[in-house]
Design a protein around this motif. Structure first.
Motif, PDB file in Angstrom:
ATOM      1  N   PHE A  28       2.215 -11.317   0.645  1.00 44.52           N
ATOM      2  CA  PHE A  28       3.321 -10.902   1.522  1.00 44.52           C
ATOM      3  C   PHE A  28       3.403 -11.954   2.609  1.00 44.52           C
ATOM      4  O   PHE A  28       2.559 -11.968   3.508  1.00 44.52           O
ATOM      5  N   ILE A  31       0.147 -13.419   3.891  1.00 41.92           N
ATOM      6  CA  ILE A  31      -1.006 -12.547   3.588  1.00 41.92           C
ATOM      7  C   ILE A  31      -1.221 -12.485   2.085  1.00 41.92           C
ATOM      8  O   ILE A  31      -0.318 -12.084   1.335  1.00 41.92           O
ATOM      9  N   ALA A  33      -2.622 -10.426  -0.433  1.00 46.71           N
ATOM     10  CA  ALA A  33      -3.121  -9.050  -0.535  1.00 46.71           C
ATOM     11  C   ALA A  33      -3.986  -8.849  -1.769  1.00 46.71           C
ATOM     12  O   ALA A  33      -4.933  -8.051  -1.757  1.00 46.71           O
ATOM     13  N   PRO A  51     -12.506  -0.933   0.784  1.00 42.99           N
ATOM     14  CA  PRO A  51     -12.155  -0.544   2.154  1.00 42.99           C
ATOM     15  C   PRO A  51     -10.655  -0.626   2.415  1.00 42.99           C
ATOM     16  O   PRO A  51      -9.906  -1.178   1.605  1.00 42.99           O
ATOM     17  N   ASN A  52     -10.211  -0.103   3.548  1.00 42.54           N
ATOM     18  CA  ASN A  52      -8.798  -0.190   3.923  1.00 42.54           C
ATOM     19  C   ASN A  52      -8.345  -1.645   3.915  1.00 42.54           C
ATOM     20  O   ASN A  52      -9.058  -2.530   4.381  1.00 42.54           O
ATOM     21  N   GLY A  53      -7.138  -1.869   3.375  1.00 46.71           N
ATOM     22  CA  GLY A  53      -6.579  -3.216   3.360  1.00 46.71           C
ATOM     23  C   GLY A  53      -7.128  -4.098   2.251  1.00 46.71           C
ATOM     24  O   GLY A  53      -6.848  -5.298   2.203  1.00 46.71           O
ATOM     25  N   ALA A  54      -7.891  -3.508   1.313  1.00 47.66           N
ATOM     26  CA  ALA A  54      -8.520  -4.307   0.242  1.00 47.66           C
ATOM     27  C   ALA A  54      -7.518  -4.776  -0.800  1.00 47.66           C
ATOM     28  O   ALA A  54      -7.820  -5.669  -1.590  1.00 47.66           O
ATOM     29  N   GLY A  55      -6.345  -4.138  -0.860  1.00 48.85           N
ATOM     30  CA  GLY A  55      -5.343  -4.538  -1.843  1.00 48.85           C
ATOM     31  C   GLY A  55      -5.178  -3.548  -2.990  1.00 48.85           C
ATOM     32  O   GLY A  55      -4.456  -3.826  -3.955  1.00 48.85           O
ATOM     33  N   LYS A  56      -5.779  -2.364  -2.875  1.00 51.33           N
ATOM     34  CA  LYS A  56      -5.748  -1.377  -3.976  1.00 51.33           C
ATOM     35  C   LYS A  56      -4.312  -0.915  -4.266  1.00 51.33           C
ATOM     36  O   LYS A  56      -3.855  -0.941  -5.404  1.00 51.33           O
ATOM     37  N   THR A  57      -3.615  -0.464  -3.217  1.00 52.27           N
ATOM     38  CA  THR A  57      -2.250   0.035  -3.416  1.00 52.27           C
ATOM     39  C   THR A  57      -1.332  -1.087  -3.865  1.00 52.27           C
ATOM     40  O   THR A  57      -0.462  -0.896  -4.726  1.00 52.27           O
ATOM     41  N   THR A  58      -1.537  -2.284  -3.309  1.00 50.27           N
ATOM     42  CA  THR A  58      -0.700  -3.425  -3.720  1.00 50.27           C
ATOM     43  C   THR A  58      -0.882  -3.700  -5.207  1.00 50.27           C
ATOM     44  O   THR A  58       0.094  -3.931  -5.932  1.00 50.27           O
ATOM     45  N   HIS A 225     -10.095   7.336  -2.314  1.00 43.27           N
ATOM     46  CA  HIS A 225     -11.170   7.162  -1.338  1.00 43.27           C
ATOM     47  C   HIS A 225     -12.302   8.170  -1.548  1.00 43.27           C
ATOM     48  O   HIS A 225     -13.402   7.972  -1.027  1.00 43.27           O
TER      49      HIS A 225
HETATM   50  N1  ATP Z   1       4.772  -4.512   2.275  1.00 41.81           N
HETATM   51  C1  ATP Z   1       3.841  -5.235   2.892  1.00 41.81           C
HETATM   52  N2  ATP Z   1       4.176  -6.229   3.736  1.00 41.81           N
HETATM   53  C2  ATP Z   1       3.231  -6.977   4.353  1.00 41.81           C
HETATM   54  N3  ATP Z   1       1.904  -6.809   4.191  1.00 41.81           N
HETATM   55  C3  ATP Z   1       1.508  -5.816   3.368  1.00 41.81           C
HETATM   56  C4  ATP Z   1       2.447  -4.985   2.682  1.00 41.81           C
HETATM   57  N4  ATP Z   1       1.749  -4.087   1.926  1.00 41.81           N
HETATM   58  C5  ATP Z   1       0.454  -4.350   2.132  1.00 41.81           C
HETATM   59  N5  ATP Z   1       0.303  -5.375   2.997  1.00 41.81           N
HETATM   60  C6  ATP Z   1      -0.961  -5.963   3.421  1.00 41.81           C
HETATM   61  O1  ATP Z   1      -1.691  -6.294   2.255  1.00 41.81           O
HETATM   62  C7  ATP Z   1      -3.077  -5.995   2.429  1.00 41.81           C
HETATM   63  C8  ATP Z   1      -3.523  -4.995   1.363  1.00 41.81           C
HETATM   64  O2  ATP Z   1      -2.916  -3.735   1.649  1.00 41.81           O
HETATM   65  P1  ATP Z   1      -3.046  -2.468   0.677  1.00 41.81           P
HETATM   66  O3  ATP Z   1      -2.219  -1.372   1.267  1.00 41.81           O
HETATM   67  O4  ATP Z   1      -2.759  -2.881  -0.699  1.00 41.81           O
HETATM   68  O5  ATP Z   1      -4.597  -2.141   0.821  1.00 41.81           O
HETATM   69  P2  ATP Z   1      -5.354  -0.798   0.363  1.00 41.81           P
HETATM   70  O6  ATP Z   1      -6.654  -1.243  -0.213  1.00 41.81           O
HETATM   71  O7  ATP Z   1      -4.481   0.031  -0.490  1.00 41.81           O
HETATM   72  O8  ATP Z   1      -5.599  -0.104   1.767  1.00 41.81           O
HETATM   73  P3  ATP Z   1      -5.701   1.491   2.125  1.00 41.81           P
HETATM   74  O9  ATP Z   1      -6.964   1.991   1.513  1.00 41.81           O
HETATM   75  O10 ATP Z   1      -5.743   1.480   3.624  1.00 41.81           O
HETATM   76  O11 ATP Z   1      -4.462   2.162   1.578  1.00 41.81           O
HETATM   77  C9  ATP Z   1      -3.231  -5.501   3.857  1.00 41.81           C
HETATM   78  O12 ATP Z   1      -3.575  -6.596   4.674  1.00 41.81           O
HETATM   79  C10 ATP Z   1      -1.848  -4.986   4.197  1.00 41.81           C
HETATM   80  O13 ATP Z   1      -1.603  -5.057   5.585  1.00 41.81           O
END
Ligand code: ATP
Length: 268
Positions: A28, A31, A33, A51-58, A225
């Motif tokens: 992104f 970043i 991700a 952990p939070n922000g690891a990229g799982k949802t992405t 989680h």
């Molecule tokens: N649409 C977006 N635009 C910009 N940055 C994004 C976007 N979506 C995610 N990110 C960034 O990408 C990285 C991974 O985010 P993601 O939500 O995939 O992590 P996660 O492991 O699912 O976290 P969580 O457990 O908190 O849901 C983070 O740094 C987040 O801020």
């Protein structure tokens, strides 16, 4: 696999895995991700933790077609679907559930499942069809057995005629899960499905996920989680940290890995 109207699917030369993720990176802006993530999945349930922000949802969104990878390829049954839309993927058997529920509140539980079952391959008239015309009634009869089975599996038989908006959150989540599995998908992408569920509903959801991923016809990727739930339903686990795979393999072994304990489990 059939090609969609707009879809050019390119067969892989390798023996086809159900899901094959090859060095996928997603950014992104500046970043990164998800970075160079690779894994295969043929059956069962694969947990994606970190952990939070690891990229799982992405990563889950990228599998669903919501994001396009900057690098890498994604294949389903050997066919390259990297550039395909989320609608195309849904029509070809990929289902994603969301943390925030997306039920049709004004429809009953049973009607929500009927809409999901009828959507595949069709894009129009479904909601309009819920006013029962003769052809709608015929289709409903044809789908009745499958809907009955899924309602029972998910513990929703008693609330089948209730409007979704009147249900407690736990039952709404189970109904959303029922909608995701009612047309027998190839791949389920589950985003924190236990969020908002009490212990009893969590246990039921776990047993349904185990049951449907044990058949060999449907596999699942689970972002969650609740580590106990992941250990309970997953036969494989991938740990992501800062977008990269830190560890992957048997869940019990992965959880004993000192690097995983230090990067995630110790703080989870
Ligand atoms: N649409 C977006 N635009 C910009 N940055 C994004 C976007 N979506 C995610 N990110 C960034 O990408 C990285 C991974 O985010 P993601 O939500 O995939 O992590 P996660 O492991 O699912 O976290 P969580 O457990 O908190 O849901 C983070 O740094 C987040 O801020």
């Amino acid at each position: 696999m059939k090609t969609g109207g707009s879809g050019d699917v390119i067969p892989s030369e390798d023996a086809a895995h159900l899901l094959q993720v090859e060095e996928v990176s997603v950014s992104f802006g500046g970043i990164r991700a998800v970075s160079q993530v690779s894994f295969d999945l043929d059956q069962g349930c694969c947990g994606l933790i970190g952990p939070n922000g690891a990229g799982k949802t992405t990563l889950l969104d990228t599998l669903a077609g919501i994001h396009t990878p900057r690098e890498g390829r994604i294949r389903l049954d050997g066919h390259d679907l990297t550039g395909q839309s989320s609608t195309w993927r849904a029509q070809h058997g990929i289902r994603r559930t969301f943390q925030r529920h997306q039920a049709f509140g004004w429809l009953t539980v049973e009607e929500n499942l009927l809409v999901a079952l009828e959507w595949r391959g069709r894009t129009r008239r479904i909601l309009a069809d819920l006013v029962a015309t003769p052809s709608t009634r015929r289709r409903r009869r044809a789908h009745a057995g499958r809907i009955e089975h899924v309602l029972e599996l998910c513990g929703l038989l008693q609330v089948r005629h209730q409007r979704a908006a009147t249900l407690p959150i736990g039952q709404v989540r189970l109904m959303e899960f029922a909608r995701a599995i009612v047309d027998e998908p190839r791949l389920l992408l589950l985003d924190e499905p236990t969020s908002g569920l009490g212990p009893e509903d969590t246990e039921r959801l776990g047993s349904v996920v185990r049951e449907i991923t044990a058949t060999g016809t449907c596999a699942a990727v689970l972002v969650e989680h609740d580590l106990d739930f992941v250990m309970d339903v997953c036969d494989r686990m991938i740990v992501l940290v800062l977008g990269e795979v830190l560890a992957a393999g048997d869940p019990a072994e992965v959880c004993r890995d000192p690097e995983v304990i230090s990067a995630y489990i110790g703080v989870a």
